[in-house]
Write an enzyme that holds these catalytic residues in place. Sequence first.
Site, PDB file in Angstrom:
ATOM      1  N   HIS A  34       0.812  -1.213   0.000  1.00  0.00           N
ATOM      2  CA  HIS A  34       0.000   0.000   0.000  1.00  0.00           C
ATOM      3  C   HIS A  34       0.848   1.267   0.000  1.00  0.00           C
ATOM      4  O   HIS A  34       1.584   1.539   0.961  1.00  0.00           O
ATOM      5  CB  HIS A  34      -0.910  -0.019   1.240  1.00  0.00           C
ATOM      6  CG  HIS A  34      -1.869   1.120   1.308  1.00  0.00           C
ATOM      7  ND1 HIS A  34      -1.498   2.366   1.734  1.00  0.00           N
ATOM      8  CD2 HIS A  34      -3.182   1.211   0.964  1.00  0.00           C
ATOM      9  CE1 HIS A  34      -2.547   3.176   1.680  1.00  0.00           C
ATOM     10  NE2 HIS A  34      -3.579   2.500   1.203  1.00  0.00           N
ATOM     11  N   ASP A  35       0.776   2.035  -1.098  1.00  0.00           N
ATOM     12  CA  ASP A  35       1.324   3.400  -1.176  1.00  0.00           C
ATOM     13  C   ASP A  35       2.810   3.511  -0.831  1.00  0.00           C
ATOM     14  O   ASP A  35       3.251   4.520  -0.259  1.00  0.00           O
ATOM     15  CB  ASP A  35       0.538   4.344  -0.268  1.00  0.00           C
ATOM     16  CG  ASP A  35      -0.844   4.660  -0.812  1.00  0.00           C
ATOM     17  OD1 ASP A  35      -1.257   4.024  -1.804  1.00  0.00           O
ATOM     18  OD2 ASP A  35      -1.528   5.532  -0.240  1.00  0.00           O
ATOM     19  N   LYS A 122      -4.559   4.848  -7.054  1.00  0.00           N
ATOM     20  CA  LYS A 122      -5.134   5.081  -5.730  1.00  0.00           C
ATOM     21  C   LYS A 122      -5.748   6.478  -5.685  1.00  0.00           C
ATOM     22  O   LYS A 122      -5.041   7.472  -5.849  1.00  0.00           O
ATOM     23  CB  LYS A 122      -4.026   4.937  -4.687  1.00  0.00           C
ATOM     24  CG  LYS A 122      -4.442   5.157  -3.256  1.00  0.00           C
ATOM     25  CD  LYS A 122      -5.107   3.917  -2.687  1.00  0.00           C
ATOM     26  CE  LYS A 122      -5.426   4.112  -1.219  1.00  0.00           C
ATOM     27  NZ  LYS A 122      -4.351   4.751  -0.452  1.00  0.00           N
TER      28      LYS A 122
END
Length: 297
Positions: A34-35, A122
């Site tokens: 994630h990110d 995202k």
Amino acid sequence: MTIPRIASYPMPSQVPTGRVAWAFEPGHAALLVHDMQDYFLDFYDRGAAPIPRLLANTRHLLDAAHAAGMPVFYSAQPSEQSPADRGLLSAMWGPGLTAQPAQAAAICAELAPAPVDVVLTKWRYSAFQRSDLESRLRALGRNQLVVCGVYAHIGCLMSACEAFMRDIQPFLVADALADFSAEDHHMALNYVAQCCGRAVLSDDLLPAFPAQAAVAPMLPTSLAGLLAEISRSLQLPPGELAAEDPLMDWGLDSIRLMGFVESWRQAGRDVSFVQLAQATSAAAWWAVLEAAPPLPA
């Protein structure tokens, strides 16, 4: 308002007791990184806790997932976001990546996606929002999601919570996350453990992978093997790096150096950051490794 500069804090080594005891099954799971973009990591001192362990443990999970054929997804915010696309995020966090050079949006080199991995655009805290993550998981027959990355109490928590609400079992990996503070990090772990999934350590998951996929840190067995390992880390073509080349000239930084130290110490060899920093070439590193004693059991 933008993200504040983030102070170092220790990576959690324990997880809270939870409400469920779901067994992790690699054949039913997918991994979400994630990110992990340079923009978000640059708010930390990348040579200080918790970042080296975040990178090392996420790398171990990635390697095990790839070896086991487990699907891997990344979330990454785009470098250009219109006001409509950014929406209320602008009021909370300012312009974000839009105000940064395009390269800031890149996923960090240590965790660069493999060709088979899927990078999701995202747009909101949860990786499920405005993406086809759920439909991809359903098509692959996956009903578990392992979540690691940044920031634990924001996007990682929201992605885990939304997985739960879609009947996908989330596993939030405590020592493969980073956050604004130790308090925020523990809050995310407690919320998941009590409300929507399991908080686990990477060592809780890795033994569940097939034996051939459980990637344990290994020492290079030759100078040629060490050169190949360094070249992969620096994303250099095979054969381009010479044994006597100054590694800093090829882009070696303190983050990658810390990754080597941690990996080789986990493999049982007593090497230190200072030793490798002072040994400026692959040949010098090989001499350090050959002379380093084993760590006490």
